[in-house]
Design an enzyme around this catalytic site. Structure first.
Site, PDB file in Angstrom:
ATOM      1  N   ASP A  33     -19.084  10.268  21.268  1.00  0.00           N
ATOM      2  CA  ASP A  33     -19.492  10.389  20.056  1.00  0.00           C
ATOM      3  C   ASP A  33     -19.483   8.943  19.379  1.00  0.00           C
ATOM      4  OD1 ASP A  33     -16.568   9.834  20.891  1.00  0.00           O
ATOM      5  OD2 ASP A  33     -15.699  11.195  19.394  1.00  0.00           O
ATOM      6  N   ASP A  63     -32.676  12.190  23.593  1.00  0.00           N
ATOM      7  CA  ASP A  63     -33.423  12.481  22.745  1.00  0.00           C
ATOM      8  C   ASP A  63     -33.087  11.480  21.401  1.00  0.00           C
ATOM      9  OD1 ASP A  63     -34.668  14.558  23.787  1.00  0.00           O
ATOM     10  OD2 ASP A  63     -34.353  16.263  22.017  1.00  0.00           O
TER      11      ASP A  63
HETATM   12  C1  IPM Z   1     -34.974  17.864  28.688  1.00  0.00           C
HETATM   13  C2  IPM Z   1     -34.879  19.308  28.121  1.00  0.00           C
HETATM   14  C3  IPM Z   1     -34.671  20.380  29.223  1.00  0.00           C
HETATM   15  C4  IPM Z   1     -33.019  19.970  29.614  1.00  0.00           C
HETATM   16  C5  IPM Z   1     -34.525  21.743  28.784  1.00  0.00           C
HETATM   17  C6  IPM Z   1     -36.137  22.179  28.574  1.00  0.00           C
HETATM   18  C7  IPM Z   1     -34.148  22.832  29.936  1.00  0.00           C
HETATM   19  O1  IPM Z   1     -34.400  19.534  26.810  1.00  0.00           O
HETATM   20  O2  IPM Z   1     -35.790  17.812  29.588  1.00  0.00           O
HETATM   21  O3  IPM Z   1     -34.244  17.214  28.181  1.00  0.00           O
HETATM   22  O4  IPM Z   1     -32.286  20.068  28.768  1.00  0.00           O
HETATM   23  O5  IPM Z   1     -33.103  19.042  30.594  1.00  0.00           O
HETATM   24 MG    MG Z   2     -33.747  17.622  26.076  1.00  0.00          MG
END
Ligand code: IPM
Ligand code: MG
Length: 356
Positions: A223, A251
Site C-alpha cells: 500500500d 500498471d
Molecule cells: C498482465 C495482464 C494479465 C495478468 C491478464 C490479462 C491475465 O493484466 O499481463 O498484466 O494479469 O498477468
Molecule cells: Mg496486468
C-alpha cells in the site's frame, strides 16, 4: 542464423501491433543477415472462437519448439461472460506456466521526448522515472487453489495466495542479478504486516540478500509502494514483487510514465526462450482503426533480440530508430501533445522502418 518465432497475435489491436513488429524484425534481419521465421498461432479470444479453447494444444507445442514467442494482447468484452477457465486471459496465464516463465520483467521508463505526457507534477517528473518491475509470474493467487462454496447458506468464492521457498528464491535471484547491472538496489514489495505468504517472501529475500552484499535491499509494504510510486518514483530502481502485487504496481508504474503504449515486457524462465509482449492490453475500442501505437510491441522485439538471442547491436538499432522518430516529433494518438505531428499506427511503423 535462423530464429523461429511463435506469434500469438491475439485479440483487439493484437494483430496490428504484432504485424508492425514483424516488419521491423524482417528489416533488421535483412540488415544484419539473420532470418526470422514467424509462425502465427491461436491464443485468447480468437482461439476460443475458432477452437473453443483459449490455448489450443497446437499453440503450446509450437511455442515449445520455437526460439521465442511474441504476443500481442488477449481479451475483450465479447468473452467477458465466459466461465474462468474459458476466458482469453486463461490462455495467457497458461502459456506462461507451460513455458515455465516465472520472471516477468517490466521496465517503466520516462522517455525524455515524452516528458510532457507524464501525469505527475513536473518537479516530480524532472527527477526521472526508470524502474524495472520484476514480477513473479506463474505462482501466487493467480495460480492457487480456488473455488466456490456455500457458507452459512450463501455463495462464497475464494482464491489462495501461496508461495514456496523455491518460487520466491528464483524470482528474487533474477531481481538481484539485474540489480548488479543497474543501481545495485532492490525494493521488495509485500504485505508482511498481514499475510503469512508475505512473511515467508520477506524471509527468503533477506536470506538470499546475504549472497549479494553489494546490493541494498529495502522492504516496502504494497500500500505504501502504491503511494510512493506517485509521490517519489525516482527512489525506485528494481521492484521485486509477487504476481498479484506486480500486476497492479506495473500498471501504475507504466501509467506514471504517461505512455503505456510505449512499454515492453519480457517473461523469462531458465532457458533463453522467452515471451515478449507489450504491457498494454487489447484495446478493443480502437482495434482495426489504425490508431494503436506499435512502439511497445516493437520495443518488446528489441528485448527479445537482446535477452533471448544476444543480438545486442540489433536491439540497440531498433531502440535508436524509435528515439529518432520521436525526436522528429511524430506521435501516435495516445502520446500526442501540442505542437507534435499526429500519425497513424501504420505510419509510425513506416517511420521506424525508414530509420533502420
Ligand atoms: C498482465 C495482464 C494479465 C495478468 C491478464 C490479462 C491475465 O493484466 O499481463 O498484466 O494479469 O498477468
Ligand atoms: Mg496486468
Amino acid at each position: 542464423m535462423n530464429y523461429n518465432i511463435a506469434v500469438l497475435a491475439g485479440d483487439g489491436i493484437g494483430p496490428e501491433i504484432t504485424n508492425a513488429a514483424i516488419s521491423v524484425l524482417n528489416k533488421i534481419g535483412k540488415k544484419y543477415g539473420h532470418n526470422f521465421s514467424f509462425k502465427q498461432l491461436l491464443a485468447g479470444g480468437i482461439a476460443i472462437d475458432k477452437t473453443g479453447n483459449p490455448l489450443p494444444d497446437e499453440t503450446i507445442e509450437e511455442c515449445k519448439k520455437s526460439d521465442s514467442v511474441l504476443l500481442g494482447a488477449v481479451g475483450g468484452a465479447k468473452w467477458d461472460t465466459l466461465p474462468g477457465h474459458l476466458r482469453p486471459e486463461k490462455g495467457l496465464l497458461k502459456i506462461r506456466a507451460e513455458l515455465g516463465l516465472y520472471a516477468n520483467i517490466r521496465p517503466a521508463k520516462l522517455f525524455q521526448s515524452l516528458k510532457g505526457a507524464c501525469p505527475l507534477r513536473s518537479d516530480i517528473a524532472e527527477k526521472g522515472i526508470d524502474i524495472v518491475v520484476v514480477r513473479e509470474l506463474i505462482g501466487g493467487i493467480y495460480f492457487g487453489e480456488r473455488g466456490i462454496k456455500e457458507i452459512n447458506g450463501e455463495t462464497a468464492a475464494y482464491d489462495t495466495e501461496q508461495y514456496s521457498v523455491s518460487e520466491i528464491k528464483r524470482i528474487a535471484k533474477i531481481a538481484f542479478e539485474l540489480a548488479k547491472k543497474r543501481k545495485k538496489q532492490v525494493i521488495s514489495i509485500d504485505k508482511a504486516n498481514v499475510l503469512e505468504s508475505s512473511r515467508l517472501w520477506r524471509k527468503v529475500v533477506h536470506e538470499l540478500a546475504k549472497e549479494y552484499p553489494e546490493i541494498t535491499v529495502t522492504d516496502m509494504l504494497v500500500d505504501n509502494a502504491a503511494m510512493q510510486l506517485v509521490k517519489n518514483p525516482a527512489q525506485f530502481d528494481i521492484v521485486l514483487t509477487s504476481n498479484l502485487f506486480g500486476d497492479i504496481l506495473s500498471d501504475e508504474a507504466a501509467m506514471i510514465t504517461g505512455s503505456i503504449g510505449m512499454l515492453a515486457s519480457s517473461s523469462l524462465g531458465d532457458t533463453t526462450r522467452g515471451l515478449y509482449e507489450p504491457i498494454h492490453g487489447s484495446a478493443p475500442d480502437i482495434a482495426g482503426q489504425d490508431l494503436a501505437n506499435p512502439i511497445a510491441t516493437i520495443l518488446s522485439c528489441a528485448m527479445m533480440l537482446r535477452d533471448s538471442f544476444s543480438l545486442i547491436n540489433e536491439a540497440e538499432h531498433i531502440e535508436k530508430a524509435i528515439s529518432e522518430v520521436l525526436d522528429k516529433n511524430y506521435r501516435t494518438a495516445d502520446i500526442m501533445s501540442e505542437g507534435k505531428t499526429k500519425v497513424s499506427g501504420s505510419k509510425m511503423t513506416e517511420l521506424i522502418l525508414s530509420e533502420i
